[in-house]
Design an enzyme around this catalytic site. Structure first.
Site, PDB file in Angstrom:
ATOM      1  N   HIS A   1       0.873  -1.197   0.054  1.00 53.99           N
ATOM      2  CA  HIS A   1      -0.205   0.010   0.005  1.00 53.99           C
ATOM      3  C   HIS A   1       0.787   1.399   0.114  1.00 53.99           C
ATOM      4  CE1 HIS A   1      -3.142  -2.999   1.418  1.00 53.99           C
ATOM      5  NE2 HIS A   1      -3.692  -2.275   0.581  1.00 53.99           N
ATOM      6  N   ASN A   2       1.408   1.542  -1.352  1.00 51.70           N
ATOM      7  CA  ASN A   2       2.474   2.589  -1.202  1.00 51.70           C
ATOM      8  C   ASN A   2       1.930   3.484  -2.330  1.00 51.70           C
ATOM      9  OD1 ASN A   2       3.236   1.125  -3.662  1.00 51.70           O
ATOM     10  ND2 ASN A   2       4.607   0.072  -2.236  1.00 51.70           N
TER      11      ASN A   2
ATOM     12  N   HIS B   1      -7.461   7.046  -2.588  1.00 52.88           N
ATOM     13  CA  HIS B   1      -8.048   5.824  -2.025  1.00 52.88           C
ATOM     14  C   HIS B   1      -7.228   5.193  -0.782  1.00 52.88           C
ATOM     15  CE1 HIS B   1      -5.652   3.104  -4.147  1.00 52.88           C
ATOM     16  NE2 HIS B   1      -6.221   1.841  -3.513  1.00 52.88           N
TER      17      HIS B   1
END
Length: 553
Positions: free
Chosen positions: A287-288, A327
């Protein structure tokens, strides 16, 4: 493409020719994608990739050459232009080209040639409004610096107090081993916060710090036609691009879709907003910021593939793209299950209801709330309220706990879908962002498989922490139980394929380029599982044979 950031002080070197020079590091790249490869051309002859910007001036009929840093502020550039034109330093000036058109005085000003020289002209005394604006800007910047200083001091005081409390707990309360380890982790995290908060980010309790003022604009890139076409396809290889290049691609998408023009976005503000977005994605394995770009590029591709520009409004396009970009902002690398089980501050703040997704929304609009990053500054208040609510709705939909609910709602509408029905369109947008968020297996194997490695690494980090803290561990995250095939087969068969096949009913054109790769991926991992099972069975028989042989002796 990662240029070293060097702190430099602009200097002015005056000679008989009055050449103004400001040293800095920069580079200009032209890149394209050819069969997944990246071609990079560095403009200039400097081996260090420093590329100052040069403009030519007409000063009393003589040509003057002015060289300045792309990272200089507009004030610095104005001072350089005044010095080179023998104008008092504090004089208000304007810059015009050979045809009399005004040229912006900032690091993004277009370069010219000796044959198309600019002229520096003092502002007339009647232009009091500009001086007042300049004075107000200076006052605003000074006030903001004071405010920032106070916020940093408050943060340091708060973090110091929290450190002292935790250290006292470890020393005096005789906690159990697991609790002590948790406290140590919290201590390390707090110390990391203190050392890293010089940049634009957000504290765990949601307090916002201003973005770094010294973050330079990313270099200007020229996208080849080949790259522009590749950006529209799910086969785009996201691993070939570095952060500056991905920022330029995102900027291009907003221009290409007409969003900059439709919502009257300041192009410089768009750049600052994208930089602020990148700064607030953490360096997690999965998640980067690259994941952010991956999801946004897939959304851009689906807009083109499904011809959504003809069926949805420009507002819908903006909602889809902006939600995709924002998001997963400030994702900590540990999912909602961990947040809830560990009773983290996020879980407490959001009452165990989608704590991460709520946090992503909050960070997104904290960035937009800063005037220098507000891409929606020039739209009406009611229009902004609508955009904000719709973007929040889409980001909240990325919580996989809501997957069944959202897909079932879409299935009820898809057979009689009406693009003029607001409820139907909202339902479609929710499904589209879900598709893009978990779309890695739609991509070619050589692009998709590294993402699986990254995801498993993040899962294992979480499960290791859960074990150390005595929390429940999900089997699909346990490094001792999960394999690549077991991680993917069920997810592809029961989540991805049903969702994309439902979307295919509305957009049949996605079958070949999106649904079929999912089916191929399912078959690939099922074959790998058969091989793994056969090897496990063979090893089991070998072990049993050795055991029996030992007993006979």
């Amino acid at each position: 493409m990662n240029c070293r950031q060097v702190s430099v002080v602009p200097t002015i070197h005056m000679s008989k020719s009055t050449t103004v020079i400001c040293a800095f590091p920069s580079s200009h790249f032209i890149f394209s994608q050819r069969r997944g490869a990246r071609h990079r051309v560095t403009m200039g002859t400097s081996s260090s990739s420093y590329a100052p910007k040069t403009v030519y001036l007409d000063v009393d009929g003589k040509m003057q050459k002015v060289i300045f840093s792309r990272y200089c502020s507009p004030c610095d550039i104005r001072e350089l232009l005044c010095s080179s034109s023998n104008i008092a330093r504090n004089t208000a000036i304007r810059l015009v080209d050979s045809e009399g058109a005004l040229v912006s005085i900032d690091p993004t000003m277009p370069t010219n040639t000796p044959n198309s020289q600019y002229k520096v002209m003092p502002q007339s005394t009647g232009q009091v409004g500009d001086k007042e604006d300049m004075f107000q800007n200076v006052l605003s910047q000074v006030a903001e610096q004071f405010s920032r200083a106070f916020r940093i001091n408050e943060l340091k005081t708060e973090v110091t107090n929290r450190l002292a409390m935790l250290e006292k707990r470890v020393e005096l309360e005789g906690l159990k081993m697991v609790e002590i380890e948790k406290c140590k982790n919290d201590l390390r995290k707090l110390r990391d916060e203190m050392t890293s908060k010089g940049g634009g980010s957000f504290t765990e309790d949601g307090k916002k710090l201003s973005p770094r003022r010294d973050v330079p604009n990313y270099p200007k890139y020229t996208l080849s036609q080949e790259t522009i076409e590749a950006l529209k396809k799910p086969t785009f290889d996201v691993w070939h691009w570095e952060h500056n290049e991905m920022l330029s691609c995102l900027e291009y998408m907003y221009h290409d879709l007409g969003l900059v023009k439709e919502f009257n976005m300041n192009p410089i503000t768009l750049k600052r907003w994208l930089l602020g977005i990148q700064e607030n994605y953490r360096n997690n394995p999965f998640h980067n910021f690259r994941h952010c770009f991956c999801v946004s590029q897939m959304m851009y591709g689906m807009i083109h593939l499904c011809n959504l520009k003809e069926r949805l409004t420009m507002t819908d396009m903006c909602i889809l793209m902006t939600a995709a970009v924002c998001h997963d902002l400030d994702h900590p690398g540990y999912n909602n299950t961990y947040q809830i089980n560990a009773h983290t501050e996020l879980a407490v703040r959001y009452n165990d209801i989608s704590p991460l997704e709520n946090h992503h929304c909050a960070v997104a609009f904290q960035i937009i709330s800063m005037p220098e990053c507000n891409i929606f500054a020039n739209i009406e208040t009611e229009a902004f309220k609508h955009l904000r609510q719709a973007i929040i709705t889409l980001i909240l939909a990325t919580d996989m706990a809501r997957h069944g609910e959202i897909l079932d709602s879409f299935k009820q509408n898809v057979d009689n879908f009406d693009f003029t029905n607001h409820k139907h369109v909202t339902c479609l947008k929710l499904v589209l962002i879900k598709c893009c968020d978990i779309s890695n297996e739609v991509r070619p194997t050589e692009v998709a498989e590294p993402w699986l490695d990254c995801l498993l690494e993040e899962y294992f980090m979480q499960s290791d922490r859960e074990k150390s803290e005595g929390l429940p561990v999900a089997p699909f995250m346990d490094r001792d139980k999960v394999t690549k095939p077991t991680a993917q087969i069920g997810f592809i068969k029961f989540v991805l394929i049903p969702m994309f096949e439902t979307v295919m009913k509305l957009f049949p054109q996605i079958e070949e380029i999106m649904v079929q790769p999912l089916r191929d991926s399912r078959d690939h991992y099922e074959e790998l599982k058969q091989i793994d099972d056969a090897m496990t069975e063979a090893q089991k028989k070998k072990t049993e044979s050795k055991s029996l042989g030992g007993k006979k002796k």
